[in-house]
Design an enzyme around this catalytic site. Sequence first.
Site, mmCIF file in Angstrom:
data_model
loop_
_atom_site.group_PDB
_atom_site.id
_atom_site.type_symbol
_atom_site.label_atom_id
_atom_site.label_comp_id
_atom_site.label_asym_id
_atom_site.label_seq_id
_atom_site.Cartn_x
_atom_site.Cartn_y
_atom_site.Cartn_z
ATOM 1 N N ASP A 1 40.135 45.283 25.607
ATOM 2 C CA ASP A 1 40.109 44.458 24.386
ATOM 3 C C ASP A 1 39.997 45.333 23.139
ATOM 4 O OD1 ASP A 1 40.342 42.181 25.827
ATOM 5 O OD2 ASP A 1 38.293 41.442 25.492
ATOM 6 N N ASP B 1 55.340 45.891 23.272
ATOM 7 C CA ASP B 1 54.461 45.630 24.417
ATOM 8 C C ASP B 1 53.816 46.963 24.794
ATOM 9 O OD1 ASP B 1 54.341 43.567 27.118
ATOM 10 O OD2 ASP B 1 54.041 45.716 27.503
ATOM 11 N N GLU C 1 49.353 41.478 25.673
ATOM 12 C CA GLU C 1 49.476 42.777 24.999
ATOM 13 C C GLU C 1 50.880 42.917 24.428
ATOM 14 O OE1 GLU C 1 51.617 43.043 27.929
ATOM 15 O OE2 GLU C 1 51.154 45.207 27.949
ATOM 16 N N ASN D 1 42.999 48.637 31.667
ATOM 17 C CA ASN D 1 41.990 47.688 32.162
ATOM 18 C C ASN D 1 41.390 48.155 33.481
ATOM 19 O OD1 ASN D 1 41.863 45.652 30.200
ATOM 20 N ND2 ASN D 1 43.752 44.712 30.940
ATOM 21 N N HIS E 1 37.932 45.627 31.310
ATOM 22 C CA HIS E 1 38.585 44.650 30.431
ATOM 23 C C HIS E 1 38.075 44.739 28.993
ATOM 24 C CE1 HIS E 1 40.523 40.681 29.667
ATOM 25 N NE2 HIS E 1 41.298 41.105 30.686
#
Length: 334
Positions: free
Chosen positions: A229, A212, A255, A220, A225
Amino acid sequence: MKTLINKIKLENKKVLYVEDDDDIRESTIVTLKLFKMDVIVAKNGLDGIAAYKENQNIDVLLTDIKMPKLDGLSMIEEIKKFEPTLPTVVVTGHTELNFLRKAIELGVSSYVNKPIDIYQLRDALIKSIEPYLLKTMLLQKNKELEILNKELELKVIERTKALGDINKKLELVASTDFLTNIPNRKYIFELGEKLISISKREKKYFSVLLFDIDFFKKVNDTYGHQIGDEVLKFITSQVTSTLRESDTLGRIGGEEFLILLNGTSKNGLNQLSEKIRLKVQNNPYKNKGILIPVTISIGIASLNQQNNTLKKLYIKADNAMYQAKKDGRNCIRC
Ligand code: GH3
Ligand code: MG
Ligand code: MG
Ligand code: MG
């Protein structure tokens, strides 16, 4: 069937006509030519046999009965030895039973009375060649149908293949994560179950690695955002580059990623985990002057007597991963 029968015409049909009487013969030839038939003529039974042997593809035999040298029925008997199915019509002044019986025995298709009536002659000729022509027409139609069927079969095969391709594509789409282009949660869990059952049966090593991204929310919040990505895609490629052909990386959540390590022992797992952790730590995301350092927390588990299902391995790895978070992140726990 009706359309086929309508197609039957005497035109261009080859008739072998045998008659000894000059007057009858000449007038009947005129009639046969009126039907546009191709007429071969003989004057007695012997000549008739000779003419039959000289000519090919005779469609119908039309013959008188009483003739010098060899009578009509004996001639038919002789010719039928060569071609039993040849359509045959007899012209006769006799209606005696003996002649008729013999004619039937010889497979004569039809007969015409003297004096010859043009319509009766036409009907008799058509009736005699009808079954024969129908048969060849049906054979032709069957051939055409066979060809059509083959073409259809090929089309069906092509369609089936195309559908198979579409199904494969759909399956691929359904099993792929749209952002990172790696297996999605559904696929990775299904594959994991399969690999574990094989590993148990074949007594082979199997391990999972769960990771993770640390403080990803901050990425973010800081860069937006969209950059988030891009970082996810970047991490995917970084981790993929450390894996072997037999390893499968999947994205199981926002994630959060799971790696199936088929054939990897606990030792191998420890080494690979450290390799992945360092790879991510040492390769920050770079784009248009911004540099984003990223780290990951890793939880690992290997297949053994207690942890013998994917679910158990996943729970174990997940707990370990949370322990790694608790212990300060950017580390590996098992
Ligand atoms: P921790 O180290 O404890 O994991 O902290 P974290 O911030 O990574 O954990 P948290 O679960 O609080 O946040 C995960 C964030 O990941 C929240 C969400 O906005 C983000 N995220 C999840 N999926 C996506 C995605 O597809 N794209 C982007 N850009 N962000 C995502
Ligand atoms: Mg005669
Ligand atoms: Mg998370
Ligand atoms: Mg996180």
